[in-house]
Design an enzyme around this catalytic site. Structure first.
Site, PDB file in Angstrom:
ATOM      1  CG  HIS A  52     -31.399  -3.911  22.183  1.00 57.82           C
ATOM      2  ND1 HIS A  52     -30.910  -2.691  22.578  1.00 57.82           N
ATOM      3  CD2 HIS A  52     -31.741  -3.757  20.884  1.00 57.82           C
ATOM      4  CE1 HIS A  52     -30.955  -1.836  21.588  1.00 57.82           C
ATOM      5  NE2 HIS A  52     -31.448  -2.460  20.535  1.00 57.82           N
TER       6      HIS A  52
HETATM    7  C1  T46 Z   1     -31.184  -0.092  18.383  1.00 57.62           C
HETATM    8  C2  T46 Z   1     -29.924   0.686  18.485  1.00 57.62           C
HETATM    9  C3  T46 Z   1     -29.136   0.682  17.204  1.00 57.62           C
HETATM   10  C4  T46 Z   1     -37.532   6.227  22.365  1.00 57.62           C
HETATM   11  O1  T46 Z   1     -38.320   6.764  23.162  1.00 57.62           O
HETATM   12  N1  T46 Z   1     -37.844   6.099  21.048  1.00 57.62           N
HETATM   13  C5  T46 Z   1     -37.017   5.525  20.151  1.00 57.62           C
HETATM   14  O2  T46 Z   1     -37.363   5.441  18.951  1.00 57.62           O
HETATM   15  C6  T46 Z   1     -35.766   5.013  20.607  1.00 57.62           C
HETATM   16  C7  T46 Z   1     -34.811   4.351  19.630  1.00 57.62           C
HETATM   17  C8  T46 Z   1     -35.450   5.145  21.929  1.00 57.62           C
HETATM   18  N2  T46 Z   1     -36.326   5.736  22.779  1.00 57.62           N
HETATM   19  C9  T46 Z   1     -35.914   5.899  24.192  1.00 57.62           C
HETATM   20  C10 T46 Z   1     -35.806   4.611  24.988  1.00 57.62           C
HETATM   21  C11 T46 Z   1     -34.731   4.924  25.994  1.00 57.62           C
HETATM   22  O3  T46 Z   1     -35.305   5.541  27.105  1.00 57.62           O
HETATM   23  O4  T46 Z   1     -34.616   6.495  24.223  1.00 57.62           O
HETATM   24  C12 T46 Z   1     -33.846   5.964  25.282  1.00 57.62           C
HETATM   25  C13 T46 Z   1     -32.544   5.374  24.750  1.00 57.62           C
HETATM   26  O5  T46 Z   1     -32.832   4.202  23.947  1.00 57.62           O
HETATM   27  P1  T46 Z   1     -31.945   2.873  24.032  1.00 57.62           P
HETATM   28  O6  T46 Z   1     -31.376   2.733  25.376  1.00 57.62           O
HETATM   29  O7  T46 Z   1     -32.793   1.740  23.498  1.00 57.62           O
HETATM   30  O8  T46 Z   1     -30.793   3.211  22.987  1.00 57.62           O
HETATM   31  P2  T46 Z   1     -29.683   2.222  22.383  1.00 57.62           P
HETATM   32  O9  T46 Z   1     -28.616   3.078  21.857  1.00 57.62           O
HETATM   33  O10 T46 Z   1     -29.297   1.172  23.360  1.00 57.62           O
HETATM   34  O11 T46 Z   1     -30.407   1.474  21.153  1.00 57.62           O
HETATM   35  C14 T46 Z   1     -30.927   2.197  20.058  1.00 57.62           C
HETATM   36  C15 T46 Z   1     -32.335   1.691  19.689  1.00 57.62           C
HETATM   37  O12 T46 Z   1     -33.182   1.749  20.844  1.00 57.62           O
HETATM   38  C16 T46 Z   1     -32.334   0.273  19.216  1.00 57.62           C
HETATM   39  O13 T46 Z   1     -33.538  -0.043  18.528  1.00 57.62           O
HETATM   40  O14 T46 Z   1     -31.217  -1.126  17.741  1.00 57.62           O
HETATM   41  O15 T46 Z   1     -30.088   2.028  18.919  1.00 57.62           O
END
Ligand code: T46
Length: 135
Positions: A52
């Site tokens: 993303h």
């Molecule tokens: C990014 C990279 C480096 C939350 O509820 N609160 C939060 O602050 C975050 C970061 C995530 N979440 C929830 C949303 C999803 O259900 O945690 C779950 C996993 O998040 P996500 O799939 O977005 O994780 P990554 O590793 O793909 O990305 C993360 C960050 O979301 C993003 O901002 O830039 O790490």
């Protein structure tokens, strides 16, 4: 929308006979105010995360333990960076599509973010990313 470049900044370490300490301060090394901190750990082998870009959130990524790689694509330039030291900080601009991969088993990826969590701030569709930031 404006495309800016993410960059790696190497921070100094404060060390003495007791060990080491590294500092990240908002509006100094970090070009934003910190509103949120999270960390990614115990990543399953072979997993790739991210996929993303953002509209407004700026972030700083540092492996405080272990190592991982980050693929960056700002529509013009595609690069891979290695975060393998607590001294290497990736200042990640919102306009960079990013994917994190090759996590070592001991990797703890610390992320400092400029904004509170908002799912509306994510661009998860690559074609939409190109529409927003391309050309
Ligand atoms: C990014 C990279 C480096 C939350 O509820 N609160 C939060 O602050 C975050 C970061 C995530 N979440 C929830 C949303 C999803 O259900 O945690 C779950 C996993 O998040 P996500 O799939 O977005 O994780 P990554 O590793 O793909 O990305 C993360 C960050 O979301 C993003 O901002 O830039 O790490």
């Amino acid at each position: 929308m404006l495309v800016s470049s993410s960059k790696i900044v190497e921070i100094g370490e404060l060390g003495d006979e007791r060990g080491y300490l590294a500092v990240l301060e908002q509006n100094k090394l970090l070009p934003f105010e910190i509103n949120r901190v999270f960390y990614i750990y115990k990543t399953s082998p072979g997993v790739r995360r991210g996929f993303h870009a953002h509209y407004k959130t700026r972030q700083a990524l540092v492996c405080v333990s272990g190592a991982c790689k980050v693929y960056l694509d700002n529509t013009i330039r595609k690069t891979d960076v290695l975060l393998d030291s607590p001294r290497k900080v990736l200042i990640l601009e919102p306009s960079d599509w990013h994917e994190m991969y090759d996590f070592s088993p001991d990797c703890v990826l610390l992320v400092l973010a400029s904004h509170l969590y908002d799912p509306e701030d994510y661009i998860r569709d690559y074609d939409q990313f190109l529409e927003v930031y391309g050309g």
